[in-house]
Design an enzyme around this catalytic site. Structure first.
Site, PDB file in Angstrom:
ATOM      1  N   GLU A 153       1.917 -11.655   5.668  1.00  0.00           N
ATOM      2  CA  GLU A 153       0.859 -11.001   6.447  1.00  0.00           C
ATOM      3  C   GLU A 153       1.275 -11.091   7.908  1.00  0.00           C
ATOM      4  O   GLU A 153       1.219 -12.148   8.521  1.00  0.00           O
ATOM      5  CB  GLU A 153      -0.490 -11.683   6.223  1.00  0.00           C
ATOM      6  CG  GLU A 153      -1.028 -11.595   4.802  1.00  0.00           C
ATOM      7  CD  GLU A 153      -1.692 -10.255   4.494  1.00  0.00           C
ATOM      8  OE1 GLU A 153      -1.528  -9.312   5.299  1.00  0.00           O
ATOM      9  OE2 GLU A 153      -2.363 -10.147   3.451  1.00  0.00           O
ATOM     10  N   HIS A 164       2.913  -6.938   4.500  1.00  0.00           N
ATOM     11  CA  HIS A 164       1.567  -6.415   4.734  1.00  0.00           C
ATOM     12  C   HIS A 164       1.128  -6.701   6.165  1.00  0.00           C
ATOM     13  O   HIS A 164       1.747  -7.504   6.872  1.00  0.00           O
ATOM     14  CB  HIS A 164       0.567  -7.072   3.780  1.00  0.00           C
ATOM     15  CG  HIS A 164       0.692  -6.634   2.364  1.00  0.00           C
ATOM     16  ND1 HIS A 164      -0.249  -5.858   1.721  1.00  0.00           N
ATOM     17  CD2 HIS A 164       1.665  -6.866   1.441  1.00  0.00           C
ATOM     18  CE1 HIS A 164       0.128  -5.626   0.481  1.00  0.00           C
ATOM     19  NE2 HIS A 164       1.294  -6.231   0.281  1.00  0.00           N
ATOM     20  N   GLU A 217      -2.304   0.468   7.908  1.00  0.00           N
ATOM     21  CA  GLU A 217      -1.461  -0.639   7.456  1.00  0.00           C
ATOM     22  C   GLU A 217      -0.222  -0.143   6.726  1.00  0.00           C
ATOM     23  O   GLU A 217       0.882  -0.675   6.904  1.00  0.00           O
ATOM     24  CB  GLU A 217      -2.254  -1.584   6.544  1.00  0.00           C
ATOM     25  CG  GLU A 217      -1.423  -2.769   6.074  1.00  0.00           C
ATOM     26  CD  GLU A 217      -2.087  -3.606   4.995  1.00  0.00           C
ATOM     27  OE1 GLU A 217      -1.396  -4.490   4.435  1.00  0.00           O
ATOM     28  OE2 GLU A 217      -3.268  -3.370   4.695  1.00  0.00           O
ATOM     29  N   HIS A 221       0.840  -1.205   0.000  1.00  0.00           N
ATOM     30  CA  HIS A 221       0.000   0.000   0.000  1.00  0.00           C
ATOM     31  C   HIS A 221       0.877   1.258   0.000  1.00  0.00           C
ATOM     32  O   HIS A 221       2.021   1.218  -0.433  1.00  0.00           O
ATOM     33  CB  HIS A 221      -0.978  -0.039   1.173  1.00  0.00           C
ATOM     34  CG  HIS A 221      -1.813  -1.289   1.173  1.00  0.00           C
ATOM     35  ND1 HIS A 221      -2.894  -1.464   0.332  1.00  0.00           N
ATOM     36  CD2 HIS A 221      -1.696  -2.448   1.881  1.00  0.00           C
ATOM     37  CE1 HIS A 221      -3.425  -2.660   0.533  1.00  0.00           C
ATOM     38  NE2 HIS A 221      -2.700  -3.291   1.461  1.00  0.00           N
TER      39      HIS A 221
END
Length: 431
Positions: free
Chosen positions: A181, A101, A48, A33
């Site tokens: 993740e 992430h 995030e 992102h």
């Protein structure tokens, strides 16, 4: 080497000996992102993109200290599309890609870490993977497992396992790729941990440790990690038969060209000049690359006396002109009926097999390849090498004779040759 056909096999593979430069393993880190795309927003208000960037920069620092070359897909809080990220990683000639992430889920009770990778055993028709990523499934899986194990051990996060996935950045590209993740921002406990500097540092240590476990610092030919031809290449390197390409890599999937072939043949062997005006060739009918026995072959070609200058697509400005010229005069390289030499054309698997003169001793032998028809110009050569165990098909019943010969395939053939020739076996060393 006492047999012409054995010499021919080595000649055909001499192009593997390519001077290279030592280089550190190169890693692309991708902070997920960024910019106008904040990613998930935690139950504690944490973005995030902020977590991702902080952990990624910590991983970079740890890896650089160990001697890795590390690049980030973004260095600032900026937006990048998924395709931009894939384009960037493929432009870096790197050895692996790790996207970092934090997660989110509809249920606030779900927590823990997981690692995503593309697995060709679970293809998704609506989300096709690149051909390279299909082939790289074993390497990506191994990288994912190493990173997950180290991440959980360092951070203490709950282990949610490996996840075969078709997310864009891991199913596209040309290098082993995973997406980490780190935790669930939708879970209060995970979100609180992700807000702590000490936890982020432990997560970074885990990711860096996993990368190091998969690709140790100082690895020889890092782009061969997990590759089927790795041990063969390392044995050849230990014997001084192969070097790498730029950056200390081997480039196993790169297809070799005719010009590269003859240039390296010239470096390895003293190619004799054909007698002036004789133009005698060693090549068989229909073969565009030959070299089983210099000079004393069947048939005389007038272009051999003129050398590479006889062909309309080659001039003195070509980077390999001298090598091409000598190879044509020596009968190692033939042209095509249309008067071209095509020096930048890939060398095919059939062309690599064709110089094996003893193939004549193998004529009439059967081979299992349905795509090599009876009467094909290199049929005997392919049957001979297949039946000696020196070369395999691309599958049990396909040889793919017109497919370009890769450096990995050539290394496997040369490794089998050295074993058959009784050269000293040297244990492969991956460091």
């Amino acid at each position: 080497m006492s047999k012409p056909w054995a010499r021919a096999a080595l000649l055909a593979l001499g192009l593997l000996i390519l001077p290279g430069q030592a280089g550190a393993a190169k890693v692309v880190l991708d902070p997920g992102h960024g910019g106008s795309d904040p990613g998930a927003v935690g139950v504690n208000g944490l973005y995030e993109k902020t977590v991702n960037f902080d952990i990624t920069t910590r991983v970079r620092e740890l890896l650089v200290k160990q001697g890795y070359e590390v690049v980030l897909s973004r260095e600032t809080d900026s937006y990048m599309s998924l395709q931009d990220r894939v384009t960037f990683k493929d432009s870096q000639s790197a050895d692996l890609f790790v996207s970092i992430h934090a997660n989110s889920y509809g249920s606030p009770d779900v927590r823990g870490a997981m690692v995503l990778y593309y697995d060709d055993a679970y293809p998704q028709e609506s989300y096709p993977a690149s051909e390279a990523m299909k082939v790289l499934t074993p390497q990506s899986r191994q990288l994912a497992q190493e990173v997950l194990d180290a991440f959980v051990a360092e951070s203490g996060m709950q282990n949610r396992g490996l996840v075969p996935s078709a997310v864009y950045v891991v199913r596209n590209g040309t290098m082993p790729s995973i997406l980490v993740e780190t935790g669930f921002l939708s879970n209060a406990a995970d979100a609180a941990l992700l807000a702590r500097d000490s936890v982020r540092e432990s997560m970074a240590r885990g990711i860096a440790s996993g990368i190091a476990a998969y690709l140790p610092p100082g690895t020889v030919f890092p782009d061969l990690t997990g590759h089927w031809a790795r041990e063969a290449v390392l044995r050849l390197k230990a014997q001084g038969l192969v070097e790498g390409a730029a950056g200390g890599r081997y480039e196993p999937r790169r297809v070799l060209t005719r010009a590269e072939w003859v240039t390296l043949l010239g470096r390895l062997f003293d190619l004799p000049q054909a007698a002036a005006g004789s133009g005698c060739s060693a090549g068989g009918a229909g073969s565009s690359v030959s070299g089983a026995v210099y000079g004393g072959g069947e048939g005389c070609r007038p272009e051999a006396a003129r050398g590479a200058a006889a062909f309309r697509d080659v001039n003195a400005g070509h980077w390999a002109f001298a090598a091409l010229d000598k190879a044509v005069k020596a009968g190692v390289l033939e042209g095509y009926p249309d008067g071209t030499l095509r020096p930048d054309r890939p060398v095919t698997r059939a062309e690599v097999a064709s110089p094996a003169a003893p193939v004549r001793a193998a004529e009439g032998q059967a081979h299992p390849f349905g795509d090599v028809p009876a009467g094909y110009w290199a049929e005997g050569s392919i049957a001979g090498l297949r039946n000696t165990g020196w070369i395999d098909g691309v599958s049990a019943d396909r040889f793919a004779p017109e497919k370009g010969m890769t450096r990995a395939e050539a290394a496997a053939l040369l490794d089998r040759y050295t074993a058959a020739a009784g050269r000293s076996a040297v244990p492969a060393d991956g460091r």
